[in-house]
Design a protein around this motif. Structure first.
Motif, PDB file in Angstrom:
ATOM      1  N   ARG A   1       0.707  -1.754  13.360  1.00  0.00           N
ATOM      2  CA  ARG A   1      -0.109  -1.157  13.108  1.00  0.00           C
ATOM      3  C   ARG A   1      -0.135  -0.707  11.409  1.00  0.00           C
ATOM      4  O   ARG A   1       0.835  -0.867  11.098  1.00  0.00           O
ATOM      5  N   ILE A   2      -0.910  -1.568  10.632  1.00  0.00           N
ATOM      6  CA  ILE A   2      -1.259  -1.355   9.496  1.00  0.00           C
ATOM      7  C   ILE A   2      -2.242  -0.155   9.053  1.00  0.00           C
ATOM      8  O   ILE A   2      -3.112  -0.139   9.773  1.00  0.00           O
ATOM      9  N   THR A   3      -2.287   1.283   8.337  1.00  0.00           N
ATOM     10  CA  THR A   3      -3.583   1.512   7.919  1.00  0.00           C
ATOM     11  C   THR A   3      -3.559   1.210   6.057  1.00  0.00           C
ATOM     12  O   THR A   3      -2.855   1.542   5.395  1.00  0.00           O
ATOM     13  N   ARG A   4      -4.971   0.845   5.914  1.00  0.00           N
ATOM     14  CA  ARG A   4      -5.177   0.514   4.873  1.00  0.00           C
ATOM     15  C   ARG A   4      -5.874   1.332   4.150  1.00  0.00           C
ATOM     16  O   ARG A   4      -7.272   1.967   4.540  1.00  0.00           O
ATOM     17  N   THR A   5      -5.735   1.806   3.499  1.00  0.00           N
ATOM     18  CA  THR A   5      -6.589   2.337   2.162  1.00  0.00           C
ATOM     19  C   THR A   5      -7.760   2.335   0.965  1.00  0.00           C
ATOM     20  O   THR A   5      -6.522   1.085   0.876  1.00  0.00           O
ATOM     21  N   ARG A   6      -8.118   2.675   0.919  1.00  0.00           N
ATOM     22  CA  ARG A   6      -9.533   1.860  -0.121  1.00  0.00           C
ATOM     23  C   ARG A   6     -10.419   3.077  -0.833  1.00  0.00           C
ATOM     24  O   ARG A   6     -10.575   3.464   0.112  1.00  0.00           O
ATOM     25  N   THR A   7     -10.094   2.964  -2.331  1.00  0.00           N
ATOM     26  CA  THR A   7     -10.928   3.687  -3.121  1.00  0.00           C
ATOM     27  C   THR A   7     -12.136   2.973  -3.534  1.00  0.00           C
ATOM     28  O   THR A   7     -10.984   1.932  -4.960  1.00  0.00           O
ATOM     29  N   VAL A   8     -13.319   3.145  -3.642  1.00  0.00           N
ATOM     30  CA  VAL A   8     -13.871   2.940  -4.145  1.00  0.00           C
ATOM     31  C   VAL A   8     -14.086   4.088  -5.796  1.00  0.00           C
ATOM     32  O   VAL A   8     -14.521   4.868  -5.107  1.00  0.00           O
ATOM     33  N   VAL A   9     -14.788   3.395  -6.560  1.00  0.00           N
ATOM     34  CA  VAL A   9     -14.598   3.766  -8.075  1.00  0.00           C
ATOM     35  C   VAL A   9     -16.215   4.676  -7.971  1.00  0.00           C
ATOM     36  O   VAL A   9     -17.427   4.166  -7.665  1.00  0.00           O
ATOM     37  N   GLY A  10     -15.903   5.898  -8.376  1.00  0.00           N
ATOM     38  CA  GLY A  10     -17.432   5.993  -7.402  1.00  0.00           C
ATOM     39  C   GLY A  10     -17.401   7.133  -6.589  1.00  0.00           C
ATOM     40  O   GLY A  10     -19.168   8.119  -6.432  1.00  0.00           O
ATOM     41  N   THR A  11     -17.001   6.742  -5.624  1.00  0.00           N
ATOM     42  CA  THR A  11     -17.539   7.197  -4.648  1.00  0.00           C
ATOM     43  C   THR A  11     -16.492   8.266  -3.125  1.00  0.00           C
ATOM     44  O   THR A  11     -15.208   8.594  -4.082  1.00  0.00           O
ATOM     45  N   LYS A  12     -16.592   7.751  -1.791  1.00  0.00           N
ATOM     46  CA  LYS A  12     -14.885   7.976  -1.192  1.00  0.00           C
ATOM     47  C   LYS A  12     -14.503   7.001  -1.095  1.00  0.00           C
ATOM     48  O   LYS A  12     -14.446   6.077  -1.374  1.00  0.00           O
ATOM     49  N   THR A  13     -13.146   7.596  -0.818  1.00  0.00           N
ATOM     50  CA  THR A  13     -11.710   7.023  -0.137  1.00  0.00           C
ATOM     51  C   THR A  13     -12.165   7.177   1.144  1.00  0.00           C
ATOM     52  O   THR A  13     -12.276   7.406   2.063  1.00  0.00           O
ATOM     53  N   THR A  14     -12.266   5.697   1.578  1.00  0.00           N
ATOM     54  CA  THR A  14     -11.746   4.938   3.585  1.00  0.00           C
ATOM     55  C   THR A  14     -10.982   4.687   3.582  1.00  0.00           C
ATOM     56  O   THR A  14      -9.858   4.289   2.372  1.00  0.00           O
ATOM     57  N   ARG A  15     -10.406   5.666   4.765  1.00  0.00           N
ATOM     58  CA  ARG A  15      -9.394   4.910   5.516  1.00  0.00           C
ATOM     59  C   ARG A  15      -9.461   3.865   6.880  1.00  0.00           C
ATOM     60  O   ARG A  15     -10.660   4.083   7.496  1.00  0.00           O
ATOM     61  N   GLU A  16      -8.479   2.691   6.987  1.00  0.00           N
ATOM     62  CA  GLU A  16      -8.744   1.930   8.124  1.00  0.00           C
ATOM     63  C   GLU A  16      -7.717   1.204   8.940  1.00  0.00           C
ATOM     64  O   GLU A  16      -6.522   1.182   7.833  1.00  0.00           O
ATOM     65  N   THR A  17      -7.111   1.722  10.373  1.00  0.00           N
ATOM     66  CA  THR A  17      -6.114   1.605  10.910  1.00  0.00           C
ATOM     67  C   THR A  17      -6.500  -0.041  11.497  1.00  0.00           C
ATOM     68  O   THR A  17      -7.344  -0.586  12.144  1.00  0.00           O
ATOM     69  N   ALA A  18      -5.820  -1.093  11.028  1.00  0.00           N
ATOM     70  CA  ALA A  18      -5.583  -2.256  11.459  1.00  0.00           C
ATOM     71  C   ALA A  18      -4.549  -2.636  12.716  1.00  0.00           C
ATOM     72  O   ALA A  18      -2.969  -2.369  12.414  1.00  0.00           O
ATOM     73  N   TYR A  19      -4.499  -3.150  13.777  1.00  0.00           N
ATOM     74  CA  TYR A  19      -3.602  -3.814  14.659  1.00  0.00           C
ATOM     75  C   TYR A  19      -2.952  -5.093  14.516  1.00  0.00           C
ATOM     76  O   TYR A  19      -3.961  -5.902  15.014  1.00  0.00           O
ATOM     77  N   LEU A  20      -1.810  -5.660  15.208  1.00  0.00           N
ATOM     78  CA  LEU A  20      -1.730  -6.931  14.726  1.00  0.00           C
ATOM     79  C   LEU A  20      -0.737  -6.784  16.287  1.00  0.00           C
ATOM     80  O   LEU A  20       0.056  -6.282  16.731  1.00  0.00           O
ATOM     81  N   ILE A  21      -1.101  -8.797  17.012  1.00  0.00           N
ATOM     82  CA  ILE A  21       0.494  -8.752  17.826  1.00  0.00           C
ATOM     83  C   ILE A  21       1.211 -10.151  17.138  1.00  0.00           C
ATOM     84  O   ILE A  21       0.674 -10.781  16.528  1.00  0.00           O
ATOM     85  N   VAL A  22       2.267  -9.792  17.061  1.00  0.00           N
ATOM     86  CA  VAL A  22       3.402 -11.119  16.251  1.00  0.00           C
ATOM     87  C   VAL A  22       4.096 -11.378  17.369  1.00  0.00           C
ATOM     88  O   VAL A  22       5.267 -10.794  18.375  1.00  0.00           O
ATOM     89  N   THR A  23       4.075 -13.270  17.503  1.00  0.00           N
ATOM     90  CA  THR A  23       4.707 -13.799  18.348  1.00  0.00           C
ATOM     91  C   THR A  23       5.785 -14.086  17.806  1.00  0.00           C
ATOM     92  O   THR A  23       7.313 -14.977  18.266  1.00  0.00           O
ATOM     93  N   LEU A  24       6.269 -13.937  16.465  1.00  0.00           N
ATOM     94  CA  LEU A  24       8.393 -13.738  16.436  1.00  0.00           C
ATOM     95  C   LEU A  24       9.013 -12.221  16.114  1.00  0.00           C
ATOM     96  O   LEU A  24       8.518 -11.611  15.993  1.00  0.00           O
ATOM     97  N   PRO A  25      10.251 -12.934  16.474  1.00  0.00           N
ATOM     98  CA  PRO A  25      10.799 -11.503  17.067  1.00  0.00           C
ATOM     99  C   PRO A  25      11.274 -10.614  15.056  1.00  0.00           C
ATOM    100  O   PRO A  25      11.154 -11.810  14.035  1.00  0.00           O
TER     101      PRO A  25
END
Length: 137
Positions: free
Chosen positions: A22-46
């Protein structure tokens, strides 16, 4: 970022899944708002072969590709609005877009939209570049 080993047989419905991330990305655009997005990945490597910091690095490199190529294709070349839907049309159009992006990047361009507008005004430059023989020593 959080990564955990998938211990149950077939626990995620992906036969070769070794880790769930689970990766949570935070992005702030200058002069606007901050957004947060969560991405999920499946990995085949141990976990022994792919530690969380390595997975984070892989994800950042993947996003860089997304931002440098796919975003340019979608926004600058309006790929999603293209009308070719059958036969070889979509593949040919994608090759032409990728060729244009590669051409501009190989010439040191960082703003592909600006380079494309300039090329549209000077088509003879492109024709000369493609048809001229450049000898290397």
């Amino acid at each position: 970022m959080k990564a955990l080993t998938v211990a149950t047989p077939g626990g995620l419905g992906f036969p070769h899944a070794q880790q769930a991330v689970r990766i949570t990305r935070t992005r702030t655009v200058v002069g606007t708002k901050t957004t947060r997005e969560t991405a999920y990945l499946i990995v085949t490597l141990p976990a022994g072969q792919a530690q969380p910091d390595q997975l984070g690095d892989w994800a950042r490199r993947e996003w860089q590709i997304e931002n440098r190529l796919h975003w340019v294709r979608d926004v600058t070349f309006a790929e999603d609005a293209h009308q070719a839907r059958t036969g070889n049309g979509p593949a040919v159009a994608a090759v032409l877009r990728n060729t244009a992006i590669g051409y501009h990047r190989s010439n040191g361009e960082t703003n592909i939209a600006r380079a494309t507008r300039r090329a549209n005004r000077r088509p003879h430059d492109l024709i000369n570049a493609v048809t001229s023989i450049q000898r290397t020593q």
